[in-house]
Design a protein around this motif. Structure first.
Motif, PDB file in Angstrom:
ATOM      1  N   SER A 149      37.654  35.174 -72.531  1.00 35.51           N
ATOM      2  CA  SER A 149      36.551  36.019 -72.079  1.00 35.51           C
ATOM      3  C   SER A 149      35.408  35.099 -71.695  1.00 35.51           C
ATOM      4  CB  SER A 149      36.100  36.980 -73.189  1.00 35.51           C
ATOM      5  OG  SER A 149      37.154  37.804 -73.632  1.00 35.51           O
TER       6      SER A 149
ATOM      7  N   ASP B 277      30.937  40.915 -78.671  1.00 41.96           N
ATOM      8  CA  ASP B 277      30.938  42.298 -79.152  1.00 41.96           C
ATOM      9  C   ASP B 277      29.603  42.978 -78.880  1.00 41.96           C
ATOM     10  OD1 ASP B 277      33.523  42.113 -80.061  1.00 41.96           O
ATOM     11  OD2 ASP B 277      32.962  41.672 -82.140  1.00 41.96           O
TER      12      ASP B 277
ATOM     13  N   ALA C 269      36.656  31.626 -80.520  1.00 42.38           N
ATOM     14  CA  ALA C 269      35.878  32.830 -80.834  1.00 42.38           C
ATOM     15  C   ALA C 269      35.020  32.646 -82.076  1.00 42.38           C
ATOM     16  CB  ALA C 269      36.805  34.027 -81.002  1.00 42.38           C
ATOM     17  N   SER C 270      35.442  31.758 -82.974  1.00 44.70           N
ATOM     18  CA  SER C 270      34.709  31.536 -84.227  1.00 44.70           C
ATOM     19  C   SER C 270      33.574  30.526 -84.093  1.00 44.70           C
ATOM     20  CB  SER C 270      35.682  31.039 -85.309  1.00 44.70           C
ATOM     21  OG  SER C 270      36.320  29.832 -84.890  1.00 44.70           O
TER      22      SER C 270
ATOM     23  N   ARG D  31      39.781  41.348 -69.753  1.00 48.35           N
ATOM     24  CA  ARG D  31      38.799  40.572 -70.503  1.00 48.35           C
ATOM     25  C   ARG D  31      38.051  39.600 -69.605  1.00 48.35           C
ATOM     26  NH1 ARG D  31      41.621  38.522 -76.134  1.00 48.35           N
ATOM     27  NH2 ARG D  31      42.394  40.535 -76.857  1.00 48.35           N
TER      28      ARG D  31
ATOM     29  N   ALA E 298      40.183  33.910 -77.666  1.00 46.90           N
ATOM     30  CA  ALA E 298      40.468  34.757 -78.821  1.00 46.90           C
ATOM     31  C   ALA E 298      41.701  34.244 -79.555  1.00 46.90           C
ATOM     32  CB  ALA E 298      40.668  36.201 -78.373  1.00 46.90           C
ATOM     33  N   SER E 299      41.990  34.837 -80.703  1.00 50.58           N
ATOM     34  CA  SER E 299      43.130  34.391 -81.508  1.00 50.58           C
ATOM     35  C   SER E 299      44.451  34.570 -80.778  1.00 50.58           C
ATOM     36  CB  SER E 299      43.152  35.144 -82.839  1.00 50.58           C
ATOM     37  OG  SER E 299      43.188  36.551 -82.605  1.00 50.58           O
TER      38      SER E 299
ATOM     39  N   THR F  39      28.626  34.193 -84.334  1.00 52.36           N
ATOM     40  CA  THR F  39      29.707  33.513 -83.624  1.00 52.36           C
ATOM     41  C   THR F  39      29.809  33.991 -82.180  1.00 52.36           C
ATOM     42  OG1 THR F  39      31.357  35.181 -84.242  1.00 52.36           O
ATOM     43  CG2 THR F  39      31.013  33.318 -85.776  1.00 52.36           C
TER      44      THR F  39
ATOM     45  N   VAL G   8      35.478  31.937 -73.898  1.00 51.45           N
ATOM     46  CA  VAL G   8      35.754  32.116 -75.317  1.00 51.45           C
ATOM     47  C   VAL G   8      37.225  32.490 -75.493  1.00 51.45           C
ATOM     48  CG1 VAL G   8      35.147  33.388 -77.409  1.00 51.45           C
ATOM     49  CG2 VAL G   8      33.371  32.857 -75.699  1.00 51.45           C
TER      50      VAL G   8
ATOM     51  N   ALA H 129      32.392  35.348 -80.845  1.00 57.18           N
ATOM     52  CA  ALA H 129      33.024  36.671 -80.851  1.00 57.18           C
ATOM     53  C   ALA H 129      31.989  37.765 -81.081  1.00 57.18           C
ATOM     54  CB  ALA H 129      34.103  36.730 -81.935  1.00 57.18           C
TER      55      ALA H 129
END
Length: 356
Positions: A343, A234, A315-316, A245, A337-338, A228, A335, A230
């Motif tokens: 980012s 990472d 992100a997913s 971010r 995030a939740s 993904t 991207v 995310a």
């Protein structure tokens, strides 16, 4: 870019009117002022490598090259380079690498054109279902062949282990080179110099070889959980300004200040914001193009020279969908995030992760 693309079937005979050979000839006869290059038979194809590739290899190795290993499609590269190298040293060994499904490997070893050898294969730009006029088998000392799976796996290994972002024909040639060198190790010495030609870049294969889903669909990788956006973030780790971010520039900043910020933080693309919303983007290449054509652009506001905003993905989002976003001029995505924070994920991030 305005071109009409005509897709031709591969599972037809070369003299079939639907084959790309026949279609090219037909179009050349129908379209006024057109040229049929015919790289298969045109002697300029081979001559170009006699004049350029061969001398480059000879001079680059100070005349120490002992083995030249390359793929063969039209035959111009391997034949022209071989012709020059053997004119300098007849003992230079030339090894061709062929994909399974091409006729070259068997023809070299038997001088028999076997139509039963022909079947579809994935590796692009190498092999043939005809005997191209530029393919001079008398200049080749041996031929090996490589499966599609080996070619794809080695393409990714070259990226991951050597930092060489190349295409599938390069992975094929490297796999074939290592195979031949292993099989002939008893004839080699520490003074031998083997040159392996890697002619293709990897950008056109982002949705293929460098896409896990595509690799799995073709049986080249084991099935796994989809990577993904995310996970890619990472893997590349933090960058830019510590604790932030996303580094962005406001639309009312001058381009000179934006360039300074990007240089300071080692950033090649950055989103542009206005009142907290992303309204555009700045990309290093576009900035360079602008400054060349308009030297005074440094004094202009970012909002006047920015490009379109980067696409925003969750992100997913699976990597296979990210590759579709980053085609053509788009070099990054944002991207989300939740927690709603954004980012940036760049094309380079995607390449480095997929090659790992």
């Amino acid at each position: 870019m305005g071109a009409e693309v005509i897709v031709c079937p591969t599972a037809v005979a070369p003299d079939d009117p639907r084959s790309y050979y026949s279609v090219a000839r037909r179009l050349a006869s129908e379209i006024p002022n057109s040229v049929y290059i015919n790289q298969y038979d045109h002697p300029a194809n081979t001559a170009a490598h006699v004049r350029t590739t061969g001398p480059e290899i000879w001079e680059g190795t100070d005349g120490k090259v002992t083995h030249f290993i390359a793929g063969a499609g039209t035959g111009g590269t391997i034949s022209g380079t071989a012709k020059y190298l053997k004119s300098k040293n007849p003992n230079v060994q030339v090894i061709g690498v062929d994909p399974h499904g091409s006729v070259y490997w068997k023809y070299f070893h038997t001088r028999e054109f076997d139509a039963e050898e022909i079947h579809p294969y994935i590796t692009e730009g190498v092999g043939e279902d005809i005997l191209a006029g530029n393919m001079d088998f008398d200049l080749v000392d041996d031929f090996v062949r490589v499966s599609d799976r080996e070619a794809m796996i080695w393409t990714r290994r070259l990226c991951r282990e050597e930092g060489m972002f190349v295409g599938g024909s390069c992975g094929m040639v490297m796999a074939g080179a290592l195979q031949w060198l292993r099989d002939n190790r008893d004839t080699l010495s520490e003074d031998d110099v083997a040159v392996v030609l890697l002619p293709d870049g990897g950008f056109r294969y982002l949705g293929k070889i460098y896409n896990d889903a595509w690799m799995q669909d073709h049986g080249f990788l084991e099935e796994s959980e989809p990577l993904t956006a995310a996970a890619v973030l990472d893997s590349v780790g933090p960058r830019g300004v510590p604790g932030e971010r996303l580094v962005s520039v406001p639309a009312d900043m001058t381009l000179a200040d934006a360039i300074d910020l990007m240089t300071r933080h080692g950033i090649s693309q950055v989103p542009v914001t206005e009142n907290g919303d992303v309204v555009g983007s700045l990309v290093e290449q576009a900035i360079l193009t602008r400054l060349i054509s308009e030297p005074d652009a440094r004094a202009r506001l970012v909002g006047d020279v920015m490009g379109d905003p980067f696409p925003v993905v969750e992100a997913s989002t699976p990597v296979r969908d990210l590759a579709a976003h980053m085609q053509g001029q788009c070099t990054a995505v944002l991207v989300r995030a939740s927690d709603g924070e954004l980012s940036i994920l760049t094309r380079t991030d995607l390449i480095s992760t997929l090659g790992a």
